[in-house]
Design an enzyme around this catalytic site. Structure first.
Site, PDB file in Angstrom:
ATOM      1  N   HIS A  77      64.663  17.379   6.910  1.00  0.00           N
ATOM      2  CA  HIS A  77      65.770  16.692   7.599  1.00  0.00           C
ATOM      3  C   HIS A  77      65.370  16.231   8.995  1.00  0.00           C
ATOM      4  O   HIS A  77      64.739  16.972   9.741  1.00  0.00           O
ATOM      5  CB  HIS A  77      67.014  17.599   7.669  1.00  0.00           C
ATOM      6  CG  HIS A  77      67.674  17.702   6.334  1.00  0.00           C
ATOM      7  ND1 HIS A  77      67.143  18.454   5.320  1.00  0.00           N
ATOM      8  CD2 HIS A  77      68.781  17.101   5.845  1.00  0.00           C
ATOM      9  CE1 HIS A  77      67.908  18.319   4.245  1.00  0.00           C
ATOM     10  NE2 HIS A  77      68.905  17.500   4.531  1.00  0.00           N
ATOM     11  N   SER A  94      70.836   9.193   5.679  1.00  0.00           N
ATOM     12  CA  SER A  94      70.863   9.828   7.001  1.00  0.00           C
ATOM     13  C   SER A  94      71.363   8.864   8.065  1.00  0.00           C
ATOM     14  O   SER A  94      72.122   9.246   8.960  1.00  0.00           O
ATOM     15  CB  SER A  94      69.475  10.337   7.397  1.00  0.00           C
ATOM     16  OG  SER A  94      69.256  11.606   6.848  1.00  0.00           O
TER      17      SER A  94
HETATM   18  N1  GUN Z   1      73.624  16.031   8.369  1.00  0.00           N
HETATM   19  C1  GUN Z   1      73.885  14.884   7.728  1.00  0.00           C
HETATM   20  N2  GUN Z   1      72.858  14.061   7.819  1.00  0.00           N
HETATM   21  C2  GUN Z   1      71.920  14.706   8.560  1.00  0.00           C
HETATM   22  C3  GUN Z   1      70.644  14.351   9.011  1.00  0.00           C
HETATM   23  O1  GUN Z   1      70.157  13.256   8.763  1.00  0.00           O
HETATM   24  N3  GUN Z   1      69.983  15.271   9.758  1.00  0.00           N
HETATM   25  C4  GUN Z   1      70.507  16.477  10.061  1.00  0.00           C
HETATM   26  N4  GUN Z   1      69.800  17.313  10.814  1.00  0.00           N
HETATM   27  N5  GUN Z   1      71.707  16.859   9.634  1.00  0.00           N
HETATM   28  C5  GUN Z   1      72.390  15.952   8.894  1.00  0.00           C
END
Ligand code: GUN
Length: 180
Positions: A77, A94
């Site tokens: 992530h 994301s």
């Molecule tokens: N929660 C939803 N999308 C993301 C992401 O892209 N990165 C992180 N760290 N948490 C998320």
């Protein structure tokens, strides 16, 4: 949602070959198509054509994985409001999740706060801070960030996994269409 409607995924997971399933659903877990593959190998039925049922099974695959595999998924992530986000280098999911929480509109002070917390958190736990941001604004995210820094490492790994399972559920629901 009105009564008598169901959410259905297309293509129907139960009718997908392994190759087709990972092509369409392999990205539900960030850079971790093995989660989709493990779910397919469990055997998908028509019940799994509904996003919640598929999310449940995929989530189980992640819960049952080794702690090394879980940590790899957490590490896949990107930072929230991090350099990759600013550079436009995130996956489509994301990008829209972070923008949906207003993270693309941070003031310079808020960006500095995220940078400080991202680094502090990674130093403490060895993986990035992950939270399902749907429905949260950046103030709520910053508050959760500060609070979770007080957790121990085992609690925080489990919290991150639960949040990732939530993110995957939202992604599947977003991709589903309503059948009347
Ligand atoms: N929660 C939803 N999308 C993301 C992401 O892209 N990165 C992180 N760290 N948490 C998320």
């Amino acid at each position: 949602m009105p009564e008598n409607t169901t959410l259905q995924l297309s293509p129907a997971p139960s009718r997908c070959s392994l190759e087709m399933f990972t092509h369409h659903y392999g990205d539900v877990y960030e850079h971790s198509p093995w989660v989709a593959e493990a779910a397919w190998r469990k055997g998908l039925t028509e019940a799994h054509d509904a996003p919640n049922a598929l999310a449940e099974l995929m989530g189980l695959m992640l819960q049952q994985a080794s702690s090394e595999q879980q940590i790899q998924v957490i590490q896949a992530h990107p930072d929230l409001a991090g350099k990759a986000a600013l550079a436009g280098e995130l996956t489509q999911d994301s990008t829209s999740e972070q923008a949906g929480a207003g993270l693309d509109q941070c003031s310079p002070e808020e960006l500095a706060r995220f940078e400080y917390l991202n680094e502090t958190y990674k130093q403490q736990f060895g993986f990035p801070f992950v939270i399902a941001v749907k429905g949260l604004d950046r103030h709520a995210i910053l508050a959760a960030f500060e609070e979770r820094l007080g957790n121990d490492a085992v609690t925080e790994r489990q919290t991150a996994i639960e949040q990732i399972i939530r993110i995957a559920r939202f992604r599947l629901i977003d991709r589903a269409t309503t059948l009347m």
